[in-house]
Write a protein that holds these residues in place. Structure first.
Motif, PDB file in Angstrom:
ATOM      1  N   THR A   1       0.840  -1.186   0.000  1.00  0.00           N
ATOM      2  CA  THR A   1       0.000   0.000   0.000  1.00  0.00           C
ATOM      3  C   THR A   1       0.879   1.241   0.000  1.00  0.00           C
ATOM      4  O   THR A   1       1.762   1.381   0.841  1.00  0.00           O
ATOM      5  N   GLU A   2       0.643   2.126  -0.976  1.00  0.00           N
ATOM      6  CA  GLU A   2       1.435   3.343  -1.105  1.00  0.00           C
ATOM      7  C   GLU A   2       0.526   4.468  -1.591  1.00  0.00           C
ATOM      8  O   GLU A   2      -0.672   4.275  -1.706  1.00  0.00           O
ATOM      9  N   MET A   3       1.113   5.644  -1.854  1.00  0.00           N
ATOM     10  CA  MET A   3       0.284   6.823  -2.063  1.00  0.00           C
ATOM     11  C   MET A   3       0.511   7.543  -3.401  1.00  0.00           C
ATOM     12  O   MET A   3      -0.079   8.601  -3.612  1.00  0.00           O
ATOM     13  N   GLU A   4       1.331   6.997  -4.289  1.00  0.00           N
ATOM     14  CA  GLU A   4       1.711   7.802  -5.446  1.00  0.00           C
ATOM     15  C   GLU A   4       1.747   7.095  -6.792  1.00  0.00           C
ATOM     16  O   GLU A   4       1.528   7.735  -7.837  1.00  0.00           O
ATOM     17  N   ALA A   5       2.057   5.816  -6.845  1.00  0.00           N
ATOM     18  CA  ALA A   5       2.492   5.185  -8.093  1.00  0.00           C
ATOM     19  C   ALA A   5       1.464   5.262  -9.217  1.00  0.00           C
ATOM     20  O   ALA A   5       1.822   5.529 -10.371  1.00  0.00           O
ATOM     21  N   ALA A   6       0.197   5.012  -8.927  1.00  0.00           N
ATOM     22  CA  ALA A   6      -0.807   5.033  -9.993  1.00  0.00           C
ATOM     23  C   ALA A   6      -0.951   6.430 -10.594  1.00  0.00           C
ATOM     24  O   ALA A   6      -1.157   6.580 -11.811  1.00  0.00           O
ATOM     25  N   ALA A   7      -0.834   7.461  -9.775  1.00  0.00           N
ATOM     26  CA  ALA A   7      -0.942   8.833 -10.272  1.00  0.00           C
ATOM     27  C   ALA A   7       0.254   9.189 -11.149  1.00  0.00           C
ATOM     28  O   ALA A   7       0.104   9.818 -12.203  1.00  0.00           O
ATOM     29  N   ILE A   8       1.447   8.804 -10.726  1.00  0.00           N
ATOM     30  CA  ILE A   8       2.643   9.057 -11.532  1.00  0.00           C
ATOM     31  C   ILE A   8       2.547   8.298 -12.855  1.00  0.00           C
ATOM     32  O   ILE A   8       2.918   8.810 -13.918  1.00  0.00           O
ATOM     33  N   ALA A   9       2.040   7.071 -12.793  1.00  0.00           N
ATOM     34  CA  ALA A   9       1.895   6.268 -14.012  1.00  0.00           C
ATOM     35  C   ALA A   9       0.962   6.939 -15.012  1.00  0.00           C
ATOM     36  O   ALA A   9       1.190   6.868 -16.232  1.00  0.00           O
ATOM     37  N   LEU A  10      -0.081   7.604 -14.535  1.00  0.00           N
ATOM     38  CA  LEU A  10      -1.002   8.286 -15.443  1.00  0.00           C
ATOM     39  C   LEU A  10      -0.295   9.437 -16.164  1.00  0.00           C
ATOM     40  O   LEU A  10      -0.470   9.629 -17.375  1.00  0.00           O
ATOM     41  N   VAL A  11       0.505  10.203 -15.427  1.00  0.00           N
ATOM     42  CA  VAL A  11       1.283  11.276 -16.058  1.00  0.00           C
ATOM     43  C   VAL A  11       2.179  10.713 -17.150  1.00  0.00           C
ATOM     44  O   VAL A  11       2.236  11.233 -18.273  1.00  0.00           O
ATOM     45  N   LEU A  12       2.884   9.636 -16.849  1.00  0.00           N
ATOM     46  CA  LEU A  12       3.815   9.060 -17.813  1.00  0.00           C
ATOM     47  C   LEU A  12       3.086   8.410 -18.981  1.00  0.00           C
ATOM     48  O   LEU A  12       3.571   8.436 -20.118  1.00  0.00           O
ATOM     49  N   LYS A  13       1.927   7.843 -18.717  1.00  0.00           N
ATOM     50  CA  LYS A  13       1.135   7.244 -19.803  1.00  0.00           C
ATOM     51  C   LYS A  13       0.779   8.292 -20.842  1.00  0.00           C
ATOM     52  O   LYS A  13       0.822   8.029 -22.056  1.00  0.00           O
TER      53      LYS A  13
END
Length: 350
Positions: free
Chosen positions: A264-276
């Motif tokens: 459980t973390e707080m950032e990875a999916a959001a960062i992935a959207l930017v990079l996508k």
């Protein structure tokens, strides 16, 4: 910027302006234009390391998520200011760059977008290591573990209600339509498996306090020594906690077709959207070290676990952030050393 020209340079400049000849240059040596062009060349990024927080300074004190990376790669690097990013970017001469993006989805993704869109950097062939600490369910991992994310799943995008307002024992979450393209990301399995293969046997540090703390839990996974493994990372701005919400996280992971939730973390999916939206997701890795369990042991309440008495914390934080860096740097060093094989994509694994 104001330039001071020599007399011969002024003559050359007038001649160029008069006959409109392209490519005329000042007779100053070295050429100021060439020097400016060299300075304007963007950094060719091979690997970008994204940490979320640092406790104090980047070196010389208690290490947070970035300090070990900084000490390994960026001691001699000058900070590069980026408008819109929380902290400067550091780059070494091998093309390894890194920064502290900030905690939470909005904070981290805003910094990441500012950095990838900044003309000072060229990310066309870059790999990304999203690096930080996490919690883990005791049924899937233990303190000091390091995990490569196979899936990144957003915990927050959906509808929730109070348990007493639904059917007893039934889930209290349903996904909201319209979020299908950014509520979960399947990371490149070839890249994830390559990273895991080269790091699965990396020796990890442990602590006596963490060893004692594990024994509070009956789960076999919780009692094991730290290791490197792979699984789904759940991204949520809410620090969800307790066996009920842990089960819900696992339910969401399975609902979206992902594999077992392990961090459980707080950032990875959001960062992935930017990079996508800028460079795609084929070169993203999510790397997390477990510094806590996502729930208490069967003999304590969730609130007691969140607010432990003095001397009853898990320990192992220092060892875990060191573990994350030693695992991650194994990947980074491999890519940089073998850049001709990695620059166009993940090379075939033997």
């Amino acid at each position: 910027m104001r330039f001071r020209f020599t007399a011969s340079a002024q003559v050359a400049a007038v001649a160029c302006a008069t006959v409109l000849l392209a490519g005329c240059a000042s007779t100053d040596r070295p050429s100021q234009a060439a020097s400016a062009a060299q300075q304007a060349q963007p950094v060719q990024v091979k690997v970008f390391v994204a940490a979320m927080f640092e406790i104090g300074q980047n070196t010389g004190d208690r290490a947070g998520e970035f300090q070990h990376w900084y000490e390994r790669y960026f001691r001699n690097a000058q900070p590069i200011a980026v408008a819109g990013a929380l902290n400067p970017v550091y780059c070494n001469t091998d093309g390894v760059c890194g920064s502290v993006l900030g905690m939470g989805k909005v904070n981290s993704s805003a910094s990441m977008q500012a950095i990838v869109l900044n003309p000072q950097f060229n990310f066309d062939k870059a790999y990304y290591v999203i690096s930080g600490v996490a919690g883990t369910p005791p049924s899937r991992g233990t303190i000091g573990d390091v995990t490569w994310g196979s899936w990144l799943v957003d915990y927050d995008l959906g509808h929730r209600w109070a348990p007493e307002e639904g059917q007893p024992g039934a889930p209290v979450f349903v996904p909201r339509k319209g979020y299908e393209d950014y509520r979960r990301f399947a990371l490149n399995p070839a890249l994830v498996q390559a990273a895991y293969a080269m790091t699965r046997a990396v020796p990890l540090q442990d602590s006596e306090s963490a060893q004692r703390y594990r024994m509070r839990y009956p789960d076999a996974a919780a009692r094991k020594a730290p290791s490197v493994h792979v699984g789904t990372h759940i991204t949520g701005d809410t620090f969800f906690h307790g066996p009920g919400l842990s089960r819900e996280a696992q339910y969401i992971a399975k609902l979206y077709g992902a594999d077992d939730y392990v961090a459980t973390e707080m950032e990875a999916a959001a960062i992935a959207l930017v990079l996508k939206r800028t460079h795609g997701t084929d070169r993203i890795l999510s790397l997390r070290g477990s510094v806590n369990f996502d729930q208490g042991n069967p003999k304590e309440t969730t609130q007691a676990h969140l607010d432990p008495k003095p001397g009853e914390t898990a320990g192992g934080f220092a060892e875990t952030v060191a573990n994350v860096a030693v695992v991650g740097s194994t990947f980074v060093d491999t890519v940089v050393k073998n850049w001709p094989q990695w620059q166009n994509g993940v090379p075939a694994q033997r």
